[in-house]
Structure formats: C-alpha cells, structure tokens
Write a protein that holds these residues in place. Structure first.
Motif, PDB file in Angstrom:
ATOM      1  N   ARG A  74       0.862  -1.301  -0.055  1.00  0.00           N
ATOM      2  CA  ARG A  74       0.160  -0.109  -0.130  1.00  0.00           C
ATOM      3  C   ARG A  74       0.800   1.241   0.001  1.00  0.00           C
ATOM      4  NH1 ARG A  74      -5.300   1.790   2.540  1.00  0.00           N
ATOM      5  NH2 ARG A  74      -6.259  -0.161   2.298  1.00  0.00           N
ATOM      6  N   THR A  75       0.368   2.295  -0.601  1.00  0.00           N
ATOM      7  CA  THR A  75       1.216   3.488  -0.681  1.00  0.00           C
ATOM      8  C   THR A  75       0.768   4.315   0.328  1.00  0.00           C
ATOM      9  OG1 THR A  75       2.130   3.165  -2.892  1.00  0.00           O
ATOM     10  CG2 THR A  75       2.427   5.266  -1.953  1.00  0.00           C
ATOM     11  N   LEU A  76       1.177   4.736   1.427  1.00  0.00           N
ATOM     12  CA  LEU A  76       0.691   5.961   2.289  1.00  0.00           C
ATOM     13  C   LEU A  76       0.629   7.045   1.789  1.00  0.00           C
ATOM     14  CD1 LEU A  76       2.078   4.254   5.457  1.00  0.00           C
ATOM     15  CD2 LEU A  76      -0.289   3.671   4.398  1.00  0.00           C
ATOM     16  N   PRO A  77      -0.255   7.955   2.071  1.00  0.00           N
ATOM     17  CA  PRO A  77      -0.130   9.222   1.906  1.00  0.00           C
ATOM     18  C   PRO A  77       0.967  10.038   2.371  1.00  0.00           C
ATOM     19  CG  PRO A  77      -2.126   8.978   3.373  1.00  0.00           C
ATOM     20  CD  PRO A  77      -1.544   7.481   2.924  1.00  0.00           C
ATOM     21  N   SER A  78       1.608  11.114   1.959  1.00  0.00           N
ATOM     22  CA  SER A  78       2.808  11.674   2.395  1.00  0.00           C
ATOM     23  C   SER A  78       2.354  13.166   2.428  1.00  0.00           C
ATOM     24  CB  SER A  78       3.748  11.476   1.434  1.00  0.00           C
ATOM     25  OG  SER A  78       4.923  12.599   1.707  1.00  0.00           O
ATOM     26  N   ASP A  79       2.828  13.628   3.542  1.00  0.00           N
ATOM     27  CA  ASP A  79       2.716  15.192   3.907  1.00  0.00           C
ATOM     28  C   ASP A  79       3.368  16.055   3.082  1.00  0.00           C
ATOM     29  OD1 ASP A  79       5.197  15.140   5.327  1.00  0.00           O
ATOM     30  OD2 ASP A  79       4.236  15.357   7.277  1.00  0.00           O
ATOM     31  N   GLN A  80       4.329  15.302   2.340  1.00  0.00           N
ATOM     32  CA  GLN A  80       5.177  16.196   1.117  1.00  0.00           C
ATOM     33  C   GLN A  80       4.764  16.464  -0.109  1.00  0.00           C
ATOM     34  OE1 GLN A  80       8.402  17.481   2.546  1.00  0.00           O
ATOM     35  NE2 GLN A  80       7.137  16.683   4.205  1.00  0.00           N
ATOM     36  N   ASP A  81       3.467  16.053  -0.356  1.00  0.00           N
ATOM     37  CA  ASP A  81       2.642  16.251  -1.429  1.00  0.00           C
ATOM     38  C   ASP A  81       1.194  16.221  -1.228  1.00  0.00           C
ATOM     39  OD1 ASP A  81       1.906  13.592  -1.820  1.00  0.00           O
ATOM     40  OD2 ASP A  81       3.923  12.983  -2.585  1.00  0.00           O
ATOM     41  N   ALA A  82       0.416  16.386  -2.402  1.00  0.00           N
ATOM     42  CA  ALA A  82      -0.884  16.458  -2.313  1.00  0.00           C
ATOM     43  C   ALA A  82      -1.580  15.144  -1.674  1.00  0.00           C
ATOM     44  CB  ALA A  82      -1.631  16.639  -3.684  1.00  0.00           C
ATOM     45  N   SER A  83      -1.167  13.989  -1.753  1.00  0.00           N
ATOM     46  CA  SER A  83      -1.481  12.652  -1.032  1.00  0.00           C
ATOM     47  C   SER A  83      -1.789  12.883   0.162  1.00  0.00           C
ATOM     48  CB  SER A  83      -0.690  11.307  -1.267  1.00  0.00           C
ATOM     49  OG  SER A  83       0.335  11.678  -0.764  1.00  0.00           O
ATOM     50  N   GLY A  84      -1.080  13.633   0.990  1.00  0.00           N
ATOM     51  CA  GLY A  84      -1.107  13.786   2.484  1.00  0.00           C
ATOM     52  C   GLY A  84      -1.510  15.123   2.983  1.00  0.00           C
ATOM     53  N   ARG A  85      -1.962  15.835   2.101  1.00  0.00           N
ATOM     54  CA  ARG A  85      -2.034  17.605   2.414  1.00  0.00           C
ATOM     55  C   ARG A  85      -3.565  17.629   2.160  1.00  0.00           C
ATOM     56  NH1 ARG A  85       1.630  19.294   5.999  1.00  0.00           N
ATOM     57  NH2 ARG A  85      -0.672  19.202   6.601  1.00  0.00           N
ATOM     58  N   THR A  86      -4.200  18.574   2.795  1.00  0.00           N
ATOM     59  CA  THR A  86      -5.427  19.146   2.596  1.00  0.00           C
ATOM     60  C   THR A  86      -5.332  20.527   2.076  1.00  0.00           C
ATOM     61  OG1 THR A  86      -6.140  17.800   4.354  1.00  0.00           O
ATOM     62  CG2 THR A  86      -7.955  19.139   3.318  1.00  0.00           C
ATOM     63  N   LEU A  87      -4.761  20.708   0.782  1.00  0.00           N
ATOM     64  CA  LEU A  87      -4.723  21.760   0.065  1.00  0.00           C
ATOM     65  C   LEU A  87      -5.528  21.874  -1.136  1.00  0.00           C
ATOM     66  CD1 LEU A  87      -0.808  22.200   0.163  1.00  0.00           C
ATOM     67  CD2 LEU A  87      -2.300  23.857   1.421  1.00  0.00           C
ATOM     68  N   GLY A  88      -6.658  22.672  -1.177  1.00  0.00           N
ATOM     69  CA  GLY A  88      -7.545  22.855  -2.410  1.00  0.00           C
ATOM     70  C   GLY A  88      -8.153  24.148  -2.683  1.00  0.00           C
ATOM     71  N   GLU A  89      -9.525  23.959  -2.981  1.00  0.00           N
ATOM     72  CA  GLU A  89     -10.074  25.033  -3.733  1.00  0.00           C
ATOM     73  C   GLU A  89     -10.162  26.399  -2.689  1.00  0.00           C
ATOM     74  OE1 GLU A  89     -13.921  23.751  -4.836  1.00  0.00           O
ATOM     75  OE2 GLU A  89     -13.004  22.085  -6.134  1.00  0.00           O
ATOM     76  N   ARG A  90     -10.205  26.364  -1.324  1.00  0.00           N
ATOM     77  CA  ARG A  90     -10.268  27.545  -0.573  1.00  0.00           C
ATOM     78  C   ARG A  90      -8.935  28.253  -0.734  1.00  0.00           C
ATOM     79  NH1 ARG A  90     -15.306  27.946   2.223  1.00  0.00           N
ATOM     80  NH2 ARG A  90     -14.482  29.707   3.452  1.00  0.00           N
ATOM     81  N   GLU A  91      -7.869  27.311  -0.580  1.00  0.00           N
ATOM     82  CA  GLU A  91      -6.537  28.006  -0.755  1.00  0.00           C
ATOM     83  C   GLU A  91      -6.388  28.776  -1.988  1.00  0.00           C
ATOM     84  OE1 GLU A  91      -7.277  25.013   0.621  1.00  0.00           O
ATOM     85  OE2 GLU A  91      -6.100  24.746   2.497  1.00  0.00           O
ATOM     86  N   ILE A  92      -6.893  27.995  -3.040  1.00  0.00           N
ATOM     87  CA  ILE A  92      -6.738  28.842  -4.405  1.00  0.00           C
ATOM     88  C   ILE A  92      -7.424  30.023  -4.379  1.00  0.00           C
ATOM     89  CG2 ILE A  92      -7.056  28.380  -6.779  1.00  0.00           C
ATOM     90  CD1 ILE A  92      -6.451  25.507  -6.563  1.00  0.00           C
ATOM     91  N   ALA A  93      -8.902  29.902  -4.158  1.00  0.00           N
ATOM     92  CA  ALA A  93      -9.627  31.195  -3.953  1.00  0.00           C
ATOM     93  C   ALA A  93      -8.881  32.360  -3.364  1.00  0.00           C
ATOM     94  CB  ALA A  93     -11.217  30.875  -3.429  1.00  0.00           C
ATOM     95  N   TYR A  94      -8.552  32.158  -2.120  1.00  0.00           N
ATOM     96  CA  TYR A  94      -7.851  33.024  -1.299  1.00  0.00           C
ATOM     97  C   TYR A  94      -6.743  33.712  -1.849  1.00  0.00           C
ATOM     98  CZ  TYR A  94     -10.970  32.027   2.800  1.00  0.00           C
ATOM     99  OH  TYR A  94     -12.075  31.633   3.278  1.00  0.00           O
ATOM    100  N   LYS A 127      12.674  -3.362   8.000  1.00  0.00           N
ATOM    101  CA  LYS A 127      11.449  -4.204   7.602  1.00  0.00           C
ATOM    102  C   LYS A 127      10.079  -3.592   7.049  1.00  0.00           C
ATOM    103  CE  LYS A 127      12.159  -8.841   9.073  1.00  0.00           C
ATOM    104  NZ  LYS A 127      11.813  -9.893   8.054  1.00  0.00           N
ATOM    105  N   LEU A 128      10.013  -2.409   7.780  1.00  0.00           N
ATOM    106  CA  LEU A 128       8.840  -1.637   7.521  1.00  0.00           C
ATOM    107  C   LEU A 128       8.995  -0.933   6.027  1.00  0.00           C
ATOM    108  CD1 LEU A 128       7.782  -0.038  10.874  1.00  0.00           C
ATOM    109  CD2 LEU A 128       6.501  -1.865   9.606  1.00  0.00           C
ATOM    110  N   LYS A 129      10.191  -0.664   5.990  1.00  0.00           N
ATOM    111  CA  LYS A 129      10.527  -0.206   4.443  1.00  0.00           C
ATOM    112  C   LYS A 129      10.079  -1.146   3.294  1.00  0.00           C
ATOM    113  CE  LYS A 129      13.917   2.616   2.201  1.00  0.00           C
ATOM    114  NZ  LYS A 129      15.327   2.448   1.583  1.00  0.00           N
ATOM    115  N   ASP A 130      10.356  -2.351   3.685  1.00  0.00           N
ATOM    116  CA  ASP A 130       9.952  -3.420   2.648  1.00  0.00           C
ATOM    117  C   ASP A 130       8.348  -3.366   2.375  1.00  0.00           C
ATOM    118  OD1 ASP A 130      12.513  -4.135   2.437  1.00  0.00           O
ATOM    119  OD2 ASP A 130      12.370  -5.669   3.840  1.00  0.00           O
ATOM    120  N   GLN A 131       7.944  -2.751   3.311  1.00  0.00           N
ATOM    121  CA  GLN A 131       6.132  -2.775   3.234  1.00  0.00           C
ATOM    122  C   GLN A 131       5.836  -1.049   2.781  1.00  0.00           C
ATOM    123  OE1 GLN A 131       5.437  -6.382   3.717  1.00  0.00           O
ATOM    124  NE2 GLN A 131       3.541  -4.997   4.221  1.00  0.00           N
ATOM    125  N   SER A 132       6.919  -0.340   2.428  1.00  0.00           N
ATOM    126  CA  SER A 132       6.586   0.841   1.812  1.00  0.00           C
ATOM    127  C   SER A 132       6.311   1.843   3.062  1.00  0.00           C
ATOM    128  CB  SER A 132       5.569   1.227   0.729  1.00  0.00           C
ATOM    129  OG  SER A 132       6.003   0.422  -0.346  1.00  0.00           O
TER     130      SER A 132
END
Ligand SMILES: *Cc1c(COP(=O)(O)O)cnc(C)c1O
Length: 410
Positions: free
Chosen positions: A10-30, A317-322
C-alpha cells in the motif's frame, strides 16, 4: 487481528505532496484574491492580519503574529525576552535546529536538559537539574504533539521567576489541563512548514497574552520599525521576518481546516494504539496525564530486551512494506551537531560560546541517560490527516508482523 495473510503493498499518503495534504479550492480562491488585489505585503494586505486574528481567537490568546518560519517564530520569542549575551536558556537537545539557532543568534547559551526517555520531552526534574544562576528562560518542546507535563514545569518556573517559551511547532491544539499549549508559558511558537499539522509551505506563528512581549515580537518581525508611532525609528537590532500575503491567504484557508485535521490525526492514532497496545516489547505513545496529544508523528518505543536489532532493524523491515519510518527521529542530539559541538557561529570567534560557563557546554554522555535511551528506542511513524482506516490497519498489521519476526526468541 489476523496477521498471517500476506499484506498487499500500500502506498501511504505523504505530507510532502497532495496525497497527505489538505490543500484545495479554498486556498486557491484566497490566493487568487490576494494576487488580484495587487497587495502582496502583509503591511498593507488583509490575509496575514486575518490569519493572526483567527489564530489568536482559536487559541483564546490576546496576540498572534505571523512570521516567515517556525525558526523565525522561536527567534521572535527569544528576542522578545531581550536577554544579555551569555544568559542561559534551558532547552531540549531533541528538537529542530531551528529552535536552537535563535538562542545563539541572540547571544545566549543553550543549556541542554535531559529528557524523559518515554516521551523525549523535558520534565520539571530535568529542567531543574540544568538551571544555574545565569538561567534566564526555559524553552519546552512538545515533541511529536505530546504535551510536556506543564504543571510541574510552571511551578518550577514560577519559583525561579523564569519565563517559559513553548515550541509548539508539532503541537497545534494540544492541551494541558484544558489549556492549549502555547498559551501556558509566556510565549508560544508554531511552524507552518510543509510537514506540520497545517502548512503555508514555510511560515510561523507566535502567540502571547503579554502586551509588552507582543510589542517586541511585532517589532522584531518588522526590523524594529515603529509603524504607526509619532516618531518611528528602528528601535533595536531586528530583521524582516514578515510573512507575505501569498502565504497568509493559504494560511487563512488552512486554519479553517485545523480543527478537523487535528481531530482526524487523534482519532486515527487512537485506533492504531488500540491495535498495538498489547504487542509485547512495544510501547505506544505515552498519554499526557492531564491533556491531549495531537500526533504530529506516531512515535513508538521498542524495548531492546525484546528487539536486539532496535528501531533500525524494525525500520528496514517496514520499508519493505513501503512504510517509511524514522528510527531515532533525529540521528543525534543537537549538541553533537557541528554548530554546537564545534561552536561554529560567527567567523572563528565561537561567540557566544566564549561567554559560557564551562559546565554549561559540557555534553558528557552520562549527563543525558534519557536522551540516549530515548533515541535508541524510538521509532517514528509518519502521520497525517489523509490516512484512511485502511492505511492505519495496514500500518498496524505491518508493525505487528515485524514485531513477531524480529522479537528475540524467549
Ligand atoms: C519544524 C520545527 C521547528 C522549525 O520550524 P521551521 O518552520 O522548519 O523553521 C522548530 N521546532 C520544532 C520542534 C519543529 O518541529
């Protein structure tokens, strides 16, 4: 939980890109609004001011100031105290260098307290052991979002008449005795860096209830120029630490999501704790006695008697599990970094270390049993509010399977 079935990767969401950040329309609008206004400086715009007001209201504190980074926020806090060169500031060696460099820039000496190996947080006892007649302030870091036991620290600080600065870069909306961290000490400092609870890419916030400190923080962000005064001047040495309206616009949108992001992190962490709490040799994050942790990261401890390979073997070991964990969190305590160990500061001067008591800059291993034991045992699991229950179950299954594989046979 049945852990015998092979786990699909499984690929877990990362806070280094959109997968793990909640950045969206409100940010763009402001952001669009800020750009369309043509005013990108906070001295004239509306967004940074709104960010400051909203954050102050959220924490229930009188003053909040935005600045360019979490490091700048700590710098503002230290500078607001107007220390004398050679004054000592007791702090933790397990933190971001951005929380320590400001002490040196202000000519003060960071004096390192030991930590509780279970939380890697400083305690009243470890702080007290590091105090001297030259101590002028205490900086506490609520590491991984788990609040320090502030009551005992407050009692000590009051007794010694010392201001407390709270580094809350990892602890948005964490509480102690129903008070938000950052509002308990004299000044609280927060970071809006990419990897924190909410983000503007880079950015920081400083809060205080003290009007005089607030004035100095405001000035320190603004080259100490007395905006609005009858005869303004540059009153003292200070930089431009302002946040731009671009970041302010994103920050206003992010603050609207802060409470939900924190709730989500806590909820998911509590689920993981339920799954992991009975694994022999593994300790889940120690809960604060009288407060709430907000899980910037989910830090577990591995008993070396059970896991001879320690966190490094576990992480491999955990790295082998991504699952990309951080054994030890930081590779070494801050006093082993060149800037402090070799006193690399201004040219060859070694200033302000040249002003230090010899005792204050001795970093013998024996003085820091909690630091070394804690770092040797900690494994830091990345965390963010975009994880799903399925992701958390995947982490749990992987950790349980790894613990079973690596545990020393009885
Ligand atoms: C991130 C962090 C900082 C520094 O914040 P920046 O925005 O990266 O400058 C300071 N202290 C702690 C505990 C941090 O986690």
């Amino acid at each position: 939980m049945n852990i015998d079935t092979a786990l699909p990767q499984r690929t877990l969401p990362s806070d280094q890109d959109a997968s793990g950040r909640t950045l969206g329309e409100r940010e763009i609008a402001y952001l669009s609004e800020a750009i369309a206004s043509g005013t990108l400086t906070s001295t004239k715009g509306r967004f940074v001011r709104a960010l400051e007001r909203t954050f102050a209201d959220t924490l229930g504190v009188k003053h909040a100031f935005a600045c360019s980074s979490g490091s700048a926020a700590v710098h503002c806090a230290i500078a607001a105290l107007d220390l004398e060169p050679g004054d000592e500031v007791v702090t933790t060696p397990i933190t971001d260098m951005g929380a320590l460099a400001p002490i040196l820039y202000q000519g003060a000496i960071p004096v390192f307290a030991d930590v509780d190996p279970r939380t890697l947080n400083v305690t009243a006892e470890t702080i007290e052991a590091a105090l001297s007649e030259r101590t002028k302030a205490i900086v506490v870091t609520h590491l991984f979002g788990i609040p320090c036991e502030m009551h005992a620290i407050e009692v000590l600080a009051k007794k010694k008449n010392l201001p407390i600065i709270e580094d809350c870069a990892q602890a948005f909306l964490a509480t102690h005795r129903d008070r938000y961290v950052g509002t308990i000490g004299s000044i609280g400092a927060f970071s809006l860096q990419q990897g924190k609870h909410v983000t503007t890419g880079e950015g920081g916030l400083v809060v205080t209830n003290d009007d005089a400190l607030a004035r100095r923080i405001f000035l320190f962000i603004n080259k100490a120029w007395g905006y609005g005064d009858i005869e303004p001047d540059h009153y003292f040495l200070a930089l431009n630490y302002r946040m731009s309206e671009l970041q302010g616009a994103v920050g206003v949108a992010q603050l609207e999501k802060l409470e939900r992001a924190v709730e989500r992190r806590v909820l998911l962490a509590n689920i993981l704790t339920k799954w992991l709490e009975s694994v022999p040799g593994l300790s889940t994050p120690l809960q604060p006695l009288e407060g709430r942790g907000v899980y910037w990261r989910y830090a577990i401890r591995l008993d070396p008697a059970f896991f001879p390979g320690g966190p490094a073997a576990f992480a491999a070991k955990l790295k082998d599990q991504s699952i990309l964990t951080a054994p030890r969190y930081i590779a070494k305590p801050a006093f082993e970094c060149a800037v402090i160990r070799d006193q690399r500061t201004f040219g060859k001067s070694r200033w302000p270390f040249t002003l230090a008591r010899p005792e204050a800059v001795r970093y013998d291993r024996e003085r820091y049993p909690g630091v070394y034991a804690g770092l040797d045992q900690v494994l830091v699991i990345p965390w963010n509010d975009k994880l799903t229950i399925g992701d958390v179950e995947y982490i749990a299954r992987s950790v349980i399977a790894t613990a079973r594989d690596l545990r020393r046979p009885a």
